[in-house]
Design a protein around this motif. Sequence first.
Motif, mmCIF file in Angstrom:
data_model
loop_
_atom_site.group_PDB
_atom_site.id
_atom_site.type_symbol
_atom_site.label_atom_id
_atom_site.label_comp_id
_atom_site.label_asym_id
_atom_site.label_seq_id
_atom_site.Cartn_x
_atom_site.Cartn_y
_atom_site.Cartn_z
ATOM 1 N N LEU A 157 -8.177 -4.105 -6.913
ATOM 2 C CA LEU A 157 -7.205 -3.018 -6.954
ATOM 3 C C LEU A 157 -7.573 -1.978 -8.007
ATOM 4 C CD1 LEU A 157 -3.775 -4.781 -6.313
ATOM 5 C CD2 LEU A 157 -5.407 -3.771 -4.708
ATOM 6 N N LEU A 158 -8.256 -2.407 -9.070
ATOM 7 C CA LEU A 158 -8.788 -1.431 -10.024
ATOM 8 C C LEU A 158 -9.839 -0.552 -9.360
ATOM 9 C CD1 LEU A 158 -9.123 -3.540 -13.303
ATOM 10 C CD2 LEU A 158 -7.616 -1.585 -12.924
ATOM 11 N N ASP A 159 -10.615 -1.130 -8.456
ATOM 12 C CA ASP A 159 -11.580 -0.334 -7.706
ATOM 13 C C ASP A 159 -10.860 0.688 -6.829
ATOM 14 O OD1 ASP A 159 -13.677 -1.721 -8.810
ATOM 15 O OD2 ASP A 159 -13.953 -3.067 -7.096
ATOM 16 N N ALA A 160 -9.723 0.296 -6.286
ATOM 17 C CA ALA A 160 -8.943 1.218 -5.462
ATOM 18 C C ALA A 160 -8.421 2.386 -6.297
ATOM 19 C CB ALA A 160 -7.776 0.474 -4.799
ATOM 20 N N THR A 161 -7.948 2.093 -7.519
ATOM 21 C CA THR A 161 -7.455 3.178 -8.366
ATOM 22 C C THR A 161 -8.601 4.085 -8.819
ATOM 23 O OG1 THR A 161 -7.577 1.819 -10.388
ATOM 24 C CG2 THR A 161 -5.493 1.815 -9.183
ATOM 25 N N ALA A 162 -9.776 3.500 -9.059
ATOM 26 C CA ALA A 162 -10.941 4.319 -9.413
ATOM 27 C C ALA A 162 -11.293 5.258 -8.262
ATOM 28 C CB ALA A 162 -12.128 3.420 -9.759
ATOM 29 N N TYR A 163 -11.163 4.764 -7.042
ATOM 30 C CA TYR A 163 -11.418 5.593 -5.861
ATOM 31 C C TYR A 163 -10.420 6.749 -5.801
ATOM 32 C CZ TYR A 163 -12.148 6.811 -0.942
ATOM 33 O OH TYR A 163 -12.419 7.493 0.231
ATOM 34 N N ILE A 164 -9.165 6.466 -6.133
ATOM 35 C CA ILE A 164 -8.133 7.508 -6.134
ATOM 36 C C ILE A 164 -8.474 8.588 -7.155
ATOM 37 C CG2 ILE A 164 -5.716 7.983 -6.701
ATOM 38 C CD1 ILE A 164 -5.088 5.166 -5.531
ATOM 39 N N HIS A 165 -8.915 8.183 -8.343
ATOM 40 C CA HIS A 165 -9.267 9.153 -9.385
ATOM 41 C C HIS A 165 -10.462 10.013 -8.979
ATOM 42 C CE1 HIS A 165 -6.555 8.118 -12.673
ATOM 43 N NE2 HIS A 165 -6.623 6.882 -12.233
ATOM 44 N N LYS A 166 -11.348 9.441 -8.199
ATOM 45 C CA LYS A 166 -12.545 10.176 -7.792
ATOM 46 C C LYS A 166 -12.260 11.138 -6.635
ATOM 47 C CE LYS A 166 -17.399 9.464 -6.497
ATOM 48 N NZ LYS A 166 -18.451 8.451 -6.237
ATOM 49 N N HIS A 167 -11.275 10.777 -5.793
ATOM 50 C CA HIS A 167 -11.046 11.536 -4.564
ATOM 51 C C HIS A 167 -9.655 12.167 -4.482
ATOM 52 C CE1 HIS A 167 -14.803 10.009 -2.769
ATOM 53 N NE2 HIS A 167 -14.488 8.836 -3.306
ATOM 54 N N TYR A 168 -8.958 12.296 -5.615
ATOM 55 C CA TYR A 168 -7.578 12.796 -5.574
ATOM 56 C C TYR A 168 -7.464 14.206 -4.994
ATOM 57 C CZ TYR A 168 -8.627 15.635 -9.683
ATOM 58 O OH TYR A 168 -9.170 16.566 -10.545
ATOM 59 N N GLN A 169 -8.555 14.976 -5.012
ATOM 60 C CA GLN A 169 -8.516 16.340 -4.489
ATOM 61 C C GLN A 169 -8.516 16.376 -2.970
ATOM 62 O OE1 GLN A 169 -12.026 17.577 -6.815
ATOM 63 N NE2 GLN A 169 -10.746 19.152 -7.737
ATOM 64 N N SER A 170 -8.847 15.247 -2.357
ATOM 65 C CA SER A 170 -8.895 15.161 -0.896
ATOM 66 C C SER A 170 -7.721 14.324 -0.384
ATOM 67 C CB SER A 170 -10.210 14.527 -0.438
ATOM 68 O OG SER A 170 -11.321 15.188 -1.003
ATOM 69 N N THR A 171 -7.562 14.311 0.920
ATOM 70 C CA THR A 171 -6.549 13.454 1.530
ATOM 71 C C THR A 171 -6.974 11.998 1.409
ATOM 72 O OG1 THR A 171 -5.944 15.169 3.130
ATOM 73 C CG2 THR A 171 -5.312 12.909 3.656
ATOM 74 N N ILE A 172 -6.115 11.163 0.865
ATOM 75 C CA ILE A 172 -6.392 9.739 0.710
ATOM 76 C C ILE A 172 -5.383 8.971 1.550
ATOM 77 C CG2 ILE A 172 -6.527 7.798 -0.900
ATOM 78 C CD1 ILE A 172 -7.099 9.809 -3.127
ATOM 79 N N THR A 173 -5.863 8.163 2.449
ATOM 80 C CA THR A 173 -4.970 7.376 3.299
ATOM 81 C C THR A 173 -4.938 5.920 2.845
ATOM 82 O OG1 THR A 173 -6.678 6.760 4.910
ATOM 83 C CG2 THR A 173 -5.543 8.885 5.238
ATOM 84 N N ILE A 174 -3.833 5.267 3.123
ATOM 85 C CA ILE A 174 -3.705 3.840 2.812
ATOM 86 C C ILE A 174 -4.731 3.053 3.618
ATOM 87 C CG2 ILE A 174 -2.142 1.868 2.720
ATOM 88 C CD1 ILE A 174 -1.346 4.131 0.886
ATOM 89 N N ASP A 175 -5.036 3.528 4.820
ATOM 90 C CA ASP A 175 -5.983 2.832 5.683
ATOM 91 C C ASP A 175 -7.379 2.767 5.049
ATOM 92 O OD1 ASP A 175 -6.712 1.660 8.341
ATOM 93 O OD2 ASP A 175 -8.028 3.414 8.384
ATOM 94 N N GLU A 176 -7.856 3.888 4.493
ATOM 95 C CA GLU A 176 -9.199 3.866 3.889
ATOM 96 C C GLU A 176 -9.226 3.017 2.623
ATOM 97 O OE1 GLU A 176 -10.468 7.728 1.888
ATOM 98 O OE2 GLU A 176 -8.663 8.402 2.954
ATOM 99 N N LEU A 177 -8.121 2.994 1.878
ATOM 100 C CA LEU A 177 -8.048 2.130 0.703
ATOM 101 C C LEU A 177 -8.043 0.657 1.115
ATOM 102 C CD1 LEU A 177 -5.444 4.033 -1.515
ATOM 103 C CD2 LEU A 177 -7.901 3.807 -1.933
ATOM 104 N N ALA A 178 -7.349 0.352 2.195
ATOM 105 C CA ALA A 178 -7.309 -1.022 2.691
ATOM 106 C C ALA A 178 -8.703 -1.475 3.120
ATOM 107 C CB ALA A 178 -6.326 -1.132 3.853
ATOM 108 N N GLN A 179 -9.447 -0.584 3.782
ATOM 109 C CA GLN A 179 -10.814 -0.924 4.168
ATOM 110 C C GLN A 179 -11.693 -1.138 2.936
ATOM 111 O OE1 GLN A 179 -12.568 1.555 7.288
ATOM 112 N NE2 GLN A 179 -10.519 2.167 7.944
ATOM 113 N N LEU A 180 -11.504 -0.300 1.919
ATOM 114 C CA LEU A 180 -12.266 -0.435 0.680
ATOM 115 C C LEU A 180 -12.008 -1.786 0.025
ATOM 116 C CD1 LEU A 180 -14.007 0.973 -1.597
ATOM 117 C CD2 LEU A 180 -11.822 1.677 -2.600
#
Length: 260
Positions: A157-180
């Motif tokens: 889940l820390l990896d998921a939050t890191a992904y959010i910080h890297k991509h916050y300027q774009s649309t982030i879906t729950i589906d792509e986070l779930a796949q990650l």
Amino acid sequence: MSKPQLVDEVGKRGFSWHAEYWKHNNEFHHHKKAQLVYVESGYQYLHVESCQFLLPQNHVAYIPSNVPHKTTHASEHVSLRTLYFDVEDLPPFYEELYLFAIPSVLREMIMYTEKWSMNMDNDESEQTFLRAILLELPSFVKNAIPLITPVPRTKVLLDATAYIHKHYQSTITIDELAQLCFMSIRTLERQFKKETGISIAKYIQMVRIIKSIELLSEGQYTINEIALQVGYNSAQSYSNVFTKLMGQRPTDFAQQSLII
């Protein structure tokens, strides 16, 4: 000598430690002196007992005396300005943990202390200045913007939050986070809420609003430009979320920041 040992061995009521490339201590530690940490650039996680918090750029953490804590970084570059204080003669306010967006006055005061960074000699003007920061801390906390963002404990889940910080300027879906995370959407949402107390959608909102606060404080962009930079399709949708979280419109916040 490790940092905790050094902190407790400095024979001064207060001192400053400024580091452009901060070396994080990955083990829990504590020291008698209270600690004020200002994140000038980058962002990091603050771990206190069973809780973890996001401490982003232009935010401050006040860590009381003898409280076990550690910090871990998520961004490649973290610049910290840290002050240490003796607080044994002060009221109960100084026994609590505080995290908040830094007011401009406090930021300037902390930056000024760089002239004494890692100075082990006693200097009366240094001690007077640091004491003024310490005694004004209650008013800084009272008037600052509280935007405390807890973070999860598990690596996935820390990896998921890191992904959010890297991509916050774009649309982030729950589906792509779930796949990650190799989880179902339902499992991811349940686990994230269990570890942080907030939903993933709320976490994404808070990361974007924190970033927008930095941009608003600079006074260089329009509300529409900021909305687009932090991942919103329109100024109206951004303004609605900002107002809900902060209790005021971004235009009002921007005006206050410029006045201060």
